[in-house]
Scaffold this active site. Structure first.
Site, PDB file in Angstrom:
ATOM      1  N   HIS A   1       1.965   3.993  -3.064  1.00 50.87           N
ATOM      2  CA  HIS A   1       2.008   5.576  -2.917  1.00 50.87           C
ATOM      3  C   HIS A   1       3.140   6.291  -3.508  1.00 50.87           C
ATOM      4  O   HIS A   1       3.037   7.152  -4.358  1.00 50.87           O
ATOM      5  CB  HIS A   1       1.635   6.023  -1.771  1.00 50.87           C
ATOM      6  CG  HIS A   1       0.234   5.894  -0.912  1.00 50.87           C
ATOM      7  ND1 HIS A   1      -0.766   6.477  -1.506  1.00 50.87           N
ATOM      8  CD2 HIS A   1      -0.073   5.264  -0.051  1.00 50.87           C
ATOM      9  CE1 HIS A   1      -1.841   6.113  -0.937  1.00 50.87           C
ATOM     10  NE2 HIS A   1      -1.212   5.478   0.089  1.00 50.87           N
TER      11      HIS A   1
ATOM     12  N   HIS B   1       0.884  -0.960   0.108  1.00 54.00           N
ATOM     13  CA  HIS B   1      -0.335  -0.161   0.143  1.00 54.00           C
ATOM     14  C   HIS B   1       1.034   1.161   0.240  1.00 54.00           C
ATOM     15  O   HIS B   1       0.666   2.208  -0.733  1.00 54.00           O
ATOM     16  CB  HIS B   1      -0.982  -0.155   1.243  1.00 54.00           C
ATOM     17  CG  HIS B   1      -1.688   1.157   1.376  1.00 54.00           C
ATOM     18  ND1 HIS B   1      -3.105   0.933   1.465  1.00 54.00           N
ATOM     19  CD2 HIS B   1      -1.204   2.635   1.660  1.00 54.00           C
ATOM     20  CE1 HIS B   1      -3.633   2.182   1.550  1.00 54.00           C
ATOM     21  NE2 HIS B   1      -2.605   3.140   1.767  1.00 54.00           N
ATOM     22  N   GLU B   2       1.837   1.213   0.982  1.00 53.84           N
ATOM     23  CA  GLU B   2       2.709   2.584   1.027  1.00 53.84           C
ATOM     24  C   GLU B   2       3.583   2.687  -0.111  1.00 53.84           C
ATOM     25  O   GLU B   2       3.936   3.735  -0.710  1.00 53.84           O
ATOM     26  CB  GLU B   2       3.530   2.452   2.211  1.00 53.84           C
ATOM     27  CG  GLU B   2       2.640   2.450   3.650  1.00 53.84           C
ATOM     28  CD  GLU B   2       1.582   3.663   3.535  1.00 53.84           C
ATOM     29  OE1 GLU B   2       1.698   4.766   2.892  1.00 53.84           O
ATOM     30  OE2 GLU B   2       0.429   3.419   4.004  1.00 53.84           O
TER      31      GLU B   2
END
Length: 164
Positions: free
Chosen positions: A73, A69-70
């Protein structure tokens, strides 16, 4: 820094590089995050911060979902620029197309809150308690004054403490 987490970050980058046929600069990784967030991507400084407590308590899911998820980004920011929405279609494309994961915006990890002392202050109003943190209580002891918004009287320490 746990080796497994570093290895997962690297694996995510390698998948993205294969998918997009492009090299990405690796981020600095920090384990200095507390509170409710599992991870944070700092886009302009290429930094990933992870919560060590939530990592320890949810290791398998954390490695699979939160790390991807990170990283997604940072990849989305490097690919599409800074004008995209944080969990917009570009980020979702990376989560689904590159990592083959559901693009969940939030985690559902159980957050255990530590117990804290509250110092009970009172005013001239009947039956109203004002629980102060230890920091605010220390300021009062150094001479700082707080006032009740209703009666405008100075709040006074009752001598009572409670654990929340």
């Amino acid at each position: 820094m746990p080796e497994q987490l570093h290895a997962r970050v690297e694996a995510c980058y390698q998948l993205a590089e294969t998918f997009f046929n492009q090299r990405f600069e690796r981020p600095q990784v920090s384990f200095k995050l507390r509170g409710q967030k599992a991870g944070v991507a700092h886009l302009n400084t290429n930094l990933l911060r992870f919560n060590p407590q939530l990592y320890r308590e949810n290791r398998e899911h954390f490695l699979k979902q939160t790390v991807a998820h990170e990283v997604a980004h940072l990849i989305a920011h490097q690919m599409f620029g800074g004008r995209i929405r944080p969990h917009g279609e570009e980020w979702q494309l990376i989560m689904q197309g590159v990592y083959e994961l559901t693009p969940d915006r939030c985690h559902s990890y159980e957050i255990s809150r530590r117990q804290v002392s509250r110092y009970i202050y009172r005013c001239a109003c009947a039956g109203q308690d004002f629980p102060f943190t230890s920091q605010r209580h220390a300021l009062v002891r150094k001479g700082r004054r707080y006032f009740c918004r209703s009666c405008r009287a100075t709040l006074v320490f009752s001598g009572e403490q409670r654990i929340e």
